[in-house]
Design a protein around this motif. Structure first.
Motif, PDB file in Angstrom:
ATOM      1  N   GLY A 113       0.813  -1.217   0.000  1.00  0.00           N
ATOM      2  CA  GLY A 113       0.000   0.000   0.000  1.00  0.00           C
ATOM      3  C   GLY A 113       0.846   1.267   0.000  1.00  0.00           C
ATOM      4  N   GLU A 114       0.479   2.219   0.856  1.00  0.00           N
ATOM      5  CA  GLU A 114       1.150   3.515   0.877  1.00  0.00           C
ATOM      6  C   GLU A 114       2.557   3.463   1.457  1.00  0.00           C
ATOM      7  OE1 GLU A 114      -0.174   6.417  -0.541  1.00  0.00           O
ATOM      8  OE2 GLU A 114      -1.489   4.852  -1.321  1.00  0.00           O
ATOM      9  N   ARG A 115       2.940   2.317   1.972  1.00  0.00           N
ATOM     10  CA  ARG A 115       4.314   2.171   2.471  1.00  0.00           C
ATOM     11  C   ARG A 115       5.300   1.880   1.341  1.00  0.00           C
ATOM     12  NH1 ARG A 115       3.865  -1.792   7.580  1.00  0.00           N
ATOM     13  NH2 ARG A 115       2.667  -3.038   6.117  1.00  0.00           N
ATOM     14  N   LEU A 116       4.780   1.701   0.117  1.00  0.00           N
ATOM     15  CA  LEU A 116       5.632   1.439  -1.047  1.00  0.00           C
ATOM     16  C   LEU A 116       6.061   2.778  -1.648  1.00  0.00           C
ATOM     17  CD1 LEU A 116       6.840  -0.687  -2.983  1.00  0.00           C
ATOM     18  CD2 LEU A 116       4.739  -0.471  -4.335  1.00  0.00           C
ATOM     19  N   LEU A 117       7.370   3.036  -1.604  1.00  0.00           N
ATOM     20  CA  LEU A 117       7.926   4.311  -2.054  1.00  0.00           C
ATOM     21  C   LEU A 117       8.911   4.091  -3.199  1.00  0.00           C
ATOM     22  CD1 LEU A 117       8.754   5.776   1.486  1.00  0.00           C
ATOM     23  CD2 LEU A 117       6.623   6.023   0.196  1.00  0.00           C
ATOM     24  N   VAL A 118       9.199   5.171  -3.913  1.00  0.00           N
ATOM     25  CA  VAL A 118      10.161   5.142  -5.013  1.00  0.00           C
ATOM     26  C   VAL A 118      10.959   6.447  -4.969  1.00  0.00           C
ATOM     27  CG1 VAL A 118       8.574   6.207  -6.690  1.00  0.00           C
ATOM     28  CG2 VAL A 118      10.374   4.692  -7.501  1.00  0.00           C
ATOM     29  N   PRO A 119      12.227   6.437  -5.370  1.00  0.00           N
ATOM     30  CA  PRO A 119      12.973   7.706  -5.408  1.00  0.00           C
ATOM     31  C   PRO A 119      12.297   8.712  -6.347  1.00  0.00           C
ATOM     32  CG  PRO A 119      14.495   5.856  -5.549  1.00  0.00           C
ATOM     33  CD  PRO A 119      13.105   5.289  -5.700  1.00  0.00           C
ATOM     34  N   ARG A 120      12.083   9.919  -5.851  1.00  0.00           N
ATOM     35  CA  ARG A 120      11.443  10.951  -6.664  1.00  0.00           C
ATOM     36  C   ARG A 120      12.246  11.231  -7.933  1.00  0.00           C
ATOM     37  NH1 ARG A 120       7.621  14.679  -5.436  1.00  0.00           N
ATOM     38  NH2 ARG A 120       7.704  14.162  -3.228  1.00  0.00           N
ATOM     39  N   ALA A 121      13.578  11.131  -7.821  1.00  0.00           N
ATOM     40  CA  ALA A 121      14.440  11.443  -8.959  1.00  0.00           C
ATOM     41  C   ALA A 121      14.348  10.408 -10.082  1.00  0.00           C
ATOM     42  CB  ALA A 121      15.894  11.561  -8.489  1.00  0.00           C
ATOM     43  N   PHE A 122      13.717   9.255  -9.814  1.00  0.00           N
ATOM     44  CA  PHE A 122      13.557   8.228 -10.852  1.00  0.00           C
ATOM     45  C   PHE A 122      12.563   8.654 -11.925  1.00  0.00           C
ATOM     46  CE2 PHE A 122      14.883   3.753  -9.258  1.00  0.00           C
ATOM     47  CZ  PHE A 122      16.144   4.229  -8.963  1.00  0.00           C
ATOM     48  N   ILE A 123      11.643   9.526 -11.557  1.00  0.00           N
ATOM     49  CA  ILE A 123      10.575   9.884 -12.482  1.00  0.00           C
ATOM     50  C   ILE A 123      11.168  10.563 -13.720  1.00  0.00           C
ATOM     51  CG2 ILE A 123       8.379  11.102 -12.747  1.00  0.00           C
ATOM     52  CD1 ILE A 123       8.497   8.810 -10.596  1.00  0.00           C
TER      53      ILE A 123
END
Length: 196
Positions: free
Chosen positions: A153-163
């Motif tokens: 759920g919302e605990r799944l994060l990704v580096p913002r710089a990957f976008i």
């Protein structure tokens, strides 16, 4: 139950490309190929770093630099084509690589989807209340994010710089962060995935 704080999940290297064909060639004589055929085997991290080059090497170096475990639980896992989440330190052999190459990383492929969903759910149950999962991989397709989001759920994060970055750019970005000793900023996967 032992609990886990911050865990990094790494998307897999392709096991069907040109580099994989080199490793799968039973006559190959370079060190990693011979090691993979030997009783000793090679670690999943070593093999995927060879298969993917800069991108996977960057993901693994970054995860090793910034992962935080609780109670000595593993804090890094790699997505595989047929075995769900596996430690990068797991020893594999040539037959294992052949197995990975035979299974398509596709949400409609049960040999991929079911082991991943099961191991992701087991990991979710071990997370601390503030635990989070950092996904180092593409969120542009549903190959990974839909299955992972169902577990975390919302605990799944990704580096913002990957976008907006390609694979090579991401690999370089991660290695620069390791060299600088500075962890990247993260955002929820849902915020930037049209697949959820």
């Amino acid at each position: 139950m032992a609990q886990i704080g911050t865990t990094f999940l790494l998307s897999p290297a392709t096991c069907t490309g040109q580099r994989a064909k080199l490793l799968l060639n039973e006559r190959a004589e370079f060190f990693l190929a011979r090691q993979l055929r030997s009783d000793a085997g090679a670690t999943l991290g070593e093999v995927f770093s060879f298969l993917s080059g800069l991108y996977f090497r960057g993901k693994l170096a970054y995860a090793r630099a910034f992962a935080r475990a609780v109670d000595d639980q593993p804090a890094i896992a790699v997505i595989t084509a047929s075995r769900g989440l596996v430690s990068p330190d797991t020893i594999i052999h040539l037959d294992d690589l052949k197995e990975f190459a035979e299974v398509s990383i596709d949400v409609h492929e049960p040999r991929y989807r079911e082991p991943l969903a099961q191991s992701a759910q087991k990991l979710a149950e071990k997370l601390t209340a503030q635990g989070r999962v950092i996904f180092l991989g593409s969120i542009a397709t549903e190959r990974y994010v839909r299955i992972l989001y169902e577990a975390f759920g919302e605990r799944l994060l990704v580096p913002r710089a990957f976008i907006g970055c390609g694979d090579l750019s991401r690999g370089s970005l991660l290695l620069r962060a390791v060299d600088a000793g500075e962890e990247l900023e993260y955002m929820t996967v849902r915020a930037h995935s049209a697949k959820l």
